[in-house]
Design a protein around this motif. Structure first.
Motif, PDB file in Angstrom:
ATOM      1  N   VAL A 273       1.966   0.009 -17.788  1.00 25.53           N
ATOM      2  CA  VAL A 273       2.990   1.060 -17.823  1.00 25.53           C
ATOM      3  C   VAL A 273       3.544   1.338 -16.431  1.00 25.53           C
ATOM      4  O   VAL A 273       4.754   1.364 -16.215  1.00 25.53           O
ATOM      5  N   GLN A 274       2.649   1.525 -15.458  1.00 23.29           N
ATOM      6  CA  GLN A 274       3.100   1.828 -14.094  1.00 23.29           C
ATOM      7  C   GLN A 274       3.424   0.574 -13.287  1.00 23.29           C
ATOM      8  O   GLN A 274       3.986   0.673 -12.197  1.00 23.29           O
ATOM      9  N   GLY A 275       3.032  -0.591 -13.807  1.00 22.60           N
ATOM     10  CA  GLY A 275       3.392  -1.832 -13.137  1.00 22.60           C
ATOM     11  C   GLY A 275       2.581  -2.149 -11.899  1.00 22.60           C
ATOM     12  O   GLY A 275       3.016  -2.943 -11.055  1.00 22.60           O
ATOM     13  N   LEU A 276       1.401  -1.559 -11.746  1.00 19.50           N
ATOM     14  CA  LEU A 276       0.575  -1.824 -10.576  1.00 19.50           C
ATOM     15  C   LEU A 276      -0.163  -3.151 -10.719  1.00 19.50           C
ATOM     16  O   LEU A 276      -0.431  -3.618 -11.819  1.00 19.50           O
ATOM     17  N   SER A 277      -0.499  -3.744  -9.582  1.00 21.49           N
ATOM     18  CA  SER A 277      -1.337  -4.941  -9.599  1.00 21.49           C
ATOM     19  C   SER A 277      -2.778  -4.536  -9.887  1.00 21.49           C
ATOM     20  O   SER A 277      -3.134  -3.353  -9.842  1.00 21.49           O
ATOM     21  N   ALA A 278      -3.629  -5.528 -10.171  1.00 20.55           N
ATOM     22  CA  ALA A 278      -5.042  -5.235 -10.417  1.00 20.55           C
ATOM     23  C   ALA A 278      -5.675  -4.569  -9.200  1.00 20.55           C
ATOM     24  O   ALA A 278      -6.476  -3.639  -9.328  1.00 20.55           O
ATOM     25  N   GLN A 279      -5.308  -5.026  -8.013  1.00 21.38           N
ATOM     26  CA  GLN A 279      -5.876  -4.462  -6.788  1.00 21.38           C
ATOM     27  C   GLN A 279      -5.448  -3.012  -6.603  1.00 21.38           C
ATOM     28  O   GLN A 279      -6.257  -2.135  -6.278  1.00 21.38           O
ATOM     29  N   ALA A 280      -4.157  -2.727  -6.829  1.00 24.23           N
ATOM     30  CA  ALA A 280      -3.654  -1.359  -6.670  1.00 24.23           C
ATOM     31  C   ALA A 280      -4.243  -0.427  -7.732  1.00 24.23           C
ATOM     32  O   ALA A 280      -4.598   0.724  -7.443  1.00 24.23           O
ATOM     33  N   ALA A 281      -4.361  -0.923  -8.970  1.00 23.51           N
ATOM     34  CA  ALA A 281      -4.967  -0.114 -10.033  1.00 23.51           C
ATOM     35  C   ALA A 281      -6.412   0.224  -9.690  1.00 23.51           C
ATOM     36  O   ALA A 281      -6.881   1.344  -9.925  1.00 23.51           O
ATOM     37  N   GLY A 282      -7.118  -0.744  -9.123  1.00 22.27           N
ATOM     38  CA  GLY A 282      -8.494  -0.498  -8.712  1.00 22.27           C
ATOM     39  C   GLY A 282      -8.602   0.593  -7.667  1.00 22.27           C
ATOM     40  O   GLY A 282      -9.521   1.418  -7.697  1.00 22.27           O
ATOM     41  N   LEU A 283      -7.661   0.620  -6.737  1.00 19.91           N
ATOM     42  CA  LEU A 283      -7.676   1.656  -5.698  1.00 19.91           C
ATOM     43  C   LEU A 283      -7.447   3.040  -6.288  1.00 19.91           C
ATOM     44  O   LEU A 283      -8.021   4.029  -5.819  1.00 19.91           O
ATOM     45  N   VAL A 284      -6.621   3.141  -7.313  1.00 17.92           N
ATOM     46  CA  VAL A 284      -6.405   4.434  -7.973  1.00 17.92           C
ATOM     47  C   VAL A 284      -7.659   4.854  -8.741  1.00 17.92           C
ATOM     48  O   VAL A 284      -8.127   5.998  -8.631  1.00 17.92           O
ATOM     49  N   LEU A 285      -8.233   3.930  -9.489  1.00 14.25           N
ATOM     50  CA  LEU A 285      -9.384   4.256 -10.324  1.00 14.25           C
ATOM     51  C   LEU A 285     -10.629   4.599  -9.520  1.00 14.25           C
ATOM     52  O   LEU A 285     -11.558   5.224 -10.035  1.00 14.25           O
ATOM     53  N   VAL A 286     -10.665   4.216  -8.257  1.00 15.65           N
ATOM     54  CA  VAL A 286     -11.850   4.474  -7.440  1.00 15.65           C
ATOM     55  C   VAL A 286     -12.032   5.970  -7.174  1.00 15.65           C
ATOM     56  O   VAL A 286     -13.129   6.415  -6.806  1.00 15.65           O
ATOM     57  N   ALA A 287     -10.976   6.772  -7.384  1.00 19.30           N
ATOM     58  CA  ALA A 287     -11.052   8.202  -7.064  1.00 19.30           C
ATOM     59  C   ALA A 287     -12.167   8.899  -7.844  1.00 19.30           C
ATOM     60  O   ALA A 287     -12.943   9.682  -7.266  1.00 19.30           O
ATOM     61  N   GLN A 288     -12.278   8.630  -9.141  1.00 13.94           N
ATOM     62  CA  GLN A 288     -13.274   9.330  -9.959  1.00 13.94           C
ATOM     63  C   GLN A 288     -14.712   8.998  -9.546  1.00 13.94           C
ATOM     64  O   GLN A 288     -15.486   9.903  -9.219  1.00 13.94           O
ATOM     65  N   PRO A 289     -15.133   7.732  -9.522  1.00 14.43           N
ATOM     66  CA  PRO A 289     -16.524   7.457  -9.142  1.00 14.43           C
ATOM     67  C   PRO A 289     -16.841   7.778  -7.691  1.00 14.43           C
ATOM     68  O   PRO A 289     -17.992   8.072  -7.359  1.00 14.43           O
ATOM     69  N   ALA A 290     -15.835   7.731  -6.806  1.00 13.25           N
ATOM     70  CA  ALA A 290     -16.096   8.097  -5.412  1.00 13.25           C
ATOM     71  C   ALA A 290     -16.513   9.564  -5.319  1.00 13.25           C
ATOM     72  O   ALA A 290     -17.456   9.912  -4.581  1.00 13.25           O
ATOM     73  N   VAL A 291     -15.836  10.435  -6.058  1.00 13.04           N
ATOM     74  CA  VAL A 291     -16.207  11.849  -6.079  1.00 13.04           C
ATOM     75  C   VAL A 291     -17.585  12.017  -6.720  1.00 13.04           C
ATOM     76  O   VAL A 291     -18.414  12.813  -6.254  1.00 13.04           O
ATOM     77  N   MET A 292     -17.864  11.260  -7.780  1.00 11.12           N
ATOM     78  CA  MET A 292     -19.182  11.323  -8.417  1.00 11.12           C
ATOM     79  C   MET A 292     -20.289  10.969  -7.427  1.00 11.12           C
ATOM     80  O   MET A 292     -21.358  11.588  -7.429  1.00 11.12           O
ATOM     81  N   THR A 293     -20.051   9.962  -6.603  1.00  7.90           N
ATOM     82  CA  THR A 293     -21.060   9.514  -5.642  1.00  7.90           C
ATOM     83  C   THR A 293     -21.440  10.631  -4.682  1.00  7.90           C
ATOM     84  O   THR A 293     -22.603  10.762  -4.288  1.00  7.90           O
ATOM     85  N   VAL A 294     -20.470  11.438  -4.303  1.00  2.00           N
ATOM     86  CA  VAL A 294     -20.725  12.543  -3.382  1.00  2.00           C
ATOM     87  C   VAL A 294     -21.383  13.722  -4.100  1.00  2.00           C
ATOM     88  O   VAL A 294     -22.326  14.339  -3.589  1.00  2.00           O
ATOM     89  N   VAL A 295     -20.911  14.037  -5.302  1.00  3.88           N
ATOM     90  CA  VAL A 295     -21.347  15.249  -5.997  1.00  3.88           C
ATOM     91  C   VAL A 295     -22.728  15.098  -6.629  1.00  3.88           C
ATOM     92  O   VAL A 295     -23.536  16.038  -6.612  1.00  3.88           O
ATOM     93  N   SER A 296     -23.041  13.917  -7.195  1.00  4.16           N
ATOM     94  CA  SER A 296     -24.270  13.786  -7.990  1.00  4.16           C
ATOM     95  C   SER A 296     -25.560  14.031  -7.198  1.00  4.16           C
ATOM     96  O   SER A 296     -26.473  14.677  -7.728  1.00  4.16           O
ATOM     97  N   PRO A 297     -25.723  13.567  -5.937  1.00  2.61           N
ATOM     98  CA  PRO A 297     -26.958  13.926  -5.220  1.00  2.61           C
ATOM     99  C   PRO A 297     -27.083  15.424  -4.986  1.00  2.61           C
ATOM    100  O   PRO A 297     -28.187  15.987  -5.067  1.00  2.61           O
ATOM    101  N   LEU A 298     -25.962  16.080  -4.705  1.00  2.14           N
ATOM    102  CA  LEU A 298     -25.984  17.531  -4.512  1.00  2.14           C
ATOM    103  C   LEU A 298     -26.358  18.231  -5.814  1.00  2.14           C
ATOM    104  O   LEU A 298     -27.157  19.183  -5.814  1.00  2.14           O
ATOM    105  N   ALA A 299     -25.816  17.748  -6.926  1.00  2.00           N
ATOM    106  CA  ALA A 299     -26.142  18.345  -8.220  1.00  2.00           C
ATOM    107  C   ALA A 299     -27.608  18.115  -8.573  1.00  2.00           C
ATOM    108  O   ALA A 299     -28.269  18.988  -9.151  1.00  2.00           O
ATOM    109  N   GLY A 300     -28.139  16.932  -8.234  1.00  4.61           N
ATOM    110  CA  GLY A 300     -29.546  16.659  -8.497  1.00  4.61           C
ATOM    111  C   GLY A 300     -30.464  17.605  -7.743  1.00  4.61           C
ATOM    112  O   GLY A 300     -31.424  18.146  -8.305  1.00  4.61           O
ATOM    113  N   ARG A 301     -30.187  17.804  -6.453  1.00  5.30           N
ATOM    114  CA  ARG A 301     -31.006  18.735  -5.663  1.00  5.30           C
ATOM    115  C   ARG A 301     -30.855  20.160  -6.186  1.00  5.30           C
ATOM    116  O   ARG A 301     -31.819  20.932  -6.205  1.00  5.30           O
TER     117      ARG A 301
END
Length: 451
Positions: A273-301
């Motif tokens: 739909v947006q016409g992005l390449s696989a590489q560009a789409a990957g850069l957009v999708l990284v936002a969600q798990p990147a935030v998870m990586t930071v938040v989950s250890p704090l939530a565990g503690r």
């Protein structure tokens, strides 16, 4: 390392799906089976492997899982056809089941209750680190070296992990050693889960409805068998008599049902739909798990100090908000809006996962750690399958069994928005399941175990 491997491979594969479809000639529905085949095999194997680990040794089952996963990844890379690829993905799923049916149990076995939340938070952060790097590296490798390179990399990481396990993971854990394995229960469980999930993916056809009904009947038979078995595959008392365990697992099922297909659908949306390449789409999708990586250890503690259900329920509520926002996607939605939604989802899921895992493992006996870990993993994978099945059903209804192209943007957007609306409703229900679990018992003082 193990918690990183499978999520990395899965999220990288999501970005490569359009390339796989072009190379192997897959339509929109068949393409969904690249992810579904792995999930179905993993879900069928999780509880049996968790029980086998309690009996024969968690390290042993873990190690075999890593080796099978590495070999299956190599088979995926060498697949000459879609059928061979799907068969290799099934083997990958069985290897993943042996890994995820044991890794949380091993962590729980060696850490006192007061430190488990922090350790489980780091473990979940490893999952999210894999999810973060997967879209970026997956897009980069797909663009530069082709989709097969993703599976070559997974195979290499699996070999490294197997060597590290042999050199660095000392000891063995098998508190149920000598007890018999419930083969009849495993057969009923696997057949019921397979029939119900495969049938759901074929709805609204009559054959799909029949398979769902047959699967549910087999699962009901499994429950009845397990209640009478002397050494059950999955003790029903954990669900019927342990409120915290039952509702924590239910919350996990709902949460993964509402979130897993987000990456799959947005990968298609961003590229078609947006016409992005696989590489560009990957850069957009990284936002969600990147935030998870930071938040989950704090939530565990935080879950070591604050009641887990409060933290997890707040996370589920944030996830519902993020999904509600994604219902507004259109063919002209700015990328900044999509990224903002992914950040909200990342915060919500990061707050939910490790506190919920901590709540489950805190209310079972040590000899049941493998089964409890596998039960929670089964809820995760069953939720992921249900999420993909919902996405597949809506793609079938809105797009049909045809190849996806840019000309079919409108029905793809309609299917995506409908899916996010369903997922948002599931999350709202999940908040109530999370709050209804009650309080877990307070963590006991750490006990030194010289064994």
């Amino acid at each position: 390392m193990a918690s990183f491997l499978a999520p990395f491979s899965g999220s990288a594969t999501n970005v490569a799906l359009p390339s796989i479809a072009r190379d192997l000639g897959l339509d929109a529905v068949a393409l969904s089976w690249v992810g579904m085949a792995y999930l179905l095999a993993a879900a069928v194997g999780l509880v049996p492997f968790g029980r086998l680990a309690d009996i024969h040794g968690r390290k042993r089952v873990f190690t075999w899982g890593v080796l099978v996963y590495a070999a299956a990844s190599l088979a995926c890379a060498l697949s000459p056809s879609a059928r061979v690829l799907l068969g290799a993905r099934v083997l990958q799923g069985l290897g993943g089941a042996a890994i995820f049916g044991t890794n949380v149990a091993i962590l729980t076995s060696v850490l006192p209750p007061g430190r488990r939340g922090a350790a489980l938070g780091l473990n979940v952060a490893s999952v999210y680190l894999g999810l973060s790097l997967g879209p970026f590296l997956g897009g980069l490798l797909t663009e530069q070296a082709g989709w097969r390179s993703l599976f070559h990399l997974s195979a290499a990481l699996g070999v490294v992990l197997a060597v590290v396990v042999q050199l660095g993971l000392a000891g063995e854990w098998r508190e149920s050693h000598g007890e018999p394995f419930d083969a009849a229960g495993a057969l009923l469980y696997g057949a019921g889960l397979l029939a119900s999930m495969y049938g759901f993916s074929r709805l609204p056809s009559q054959s799909g409805a029949g398979l769902v009904a047959a699967g549910l009947a087999l699962l009901a038979g499994f429950v009845a068998w397990e209640r009478r078995a002397g050494h059950p595959l999955l003790p029903m008392g954990l669900f019927l008599e342990n409120r915290v365990f039952a509702f924590s697992n239910a919350a996990a099922l709902v949460n993964y049902s509402a979130t897993f297909a987000v990456g799959f659908l947005l990968s298609l949306y961003l590229q078609y739909v947006q016409g992005l390449s696989a590489q560009a789409a990957g850069l957009v999708l990284v936002a969600q798990p990147a935030v998870m990586t930071v938040v989950s250890p704090l939530a565990g503690r935080l879950s070591d100090r604050v009641e887990s259900r409060r933290v997890a329920s707040a996370g589920m509520g944030l996830t519902a908000i993020g999904l509600a926002l994604l219902c507004a996607l259109s063919t002209t939605t700015p990328l900044a809006f999509t990224i903002t939604c992914l950040v909200v989802l990342g915060c919500g899921f990061g707050l939910f996962s490790s506190p919920n895992t901590n709540a489950v493992m805190a209310v079972v006996e040590k000899r049941q750690y493998g089964v409890a870990s596998a039960a929670l993993g089964t809820m995760r994978l069953s939720g992921q399958m249900l999420s993909m099945a919902i996405a597949m059903l809506l793609l079938r209804l809105f797009v049909g069994p045809v190849a996806l192209t840019a000309e079919r943007r409108e029905p793809l957007v309609a299917a995506t928005r409908a899916a996010f609306a369903v997922f948002c409703g599931l999350c709202v229900l999940g908040v109530f399941a999370s709050l209804a679990r009650g309080q877990r018992p307070p963590a006991s003082r750490p006990v030194c175990d010289p064994s």
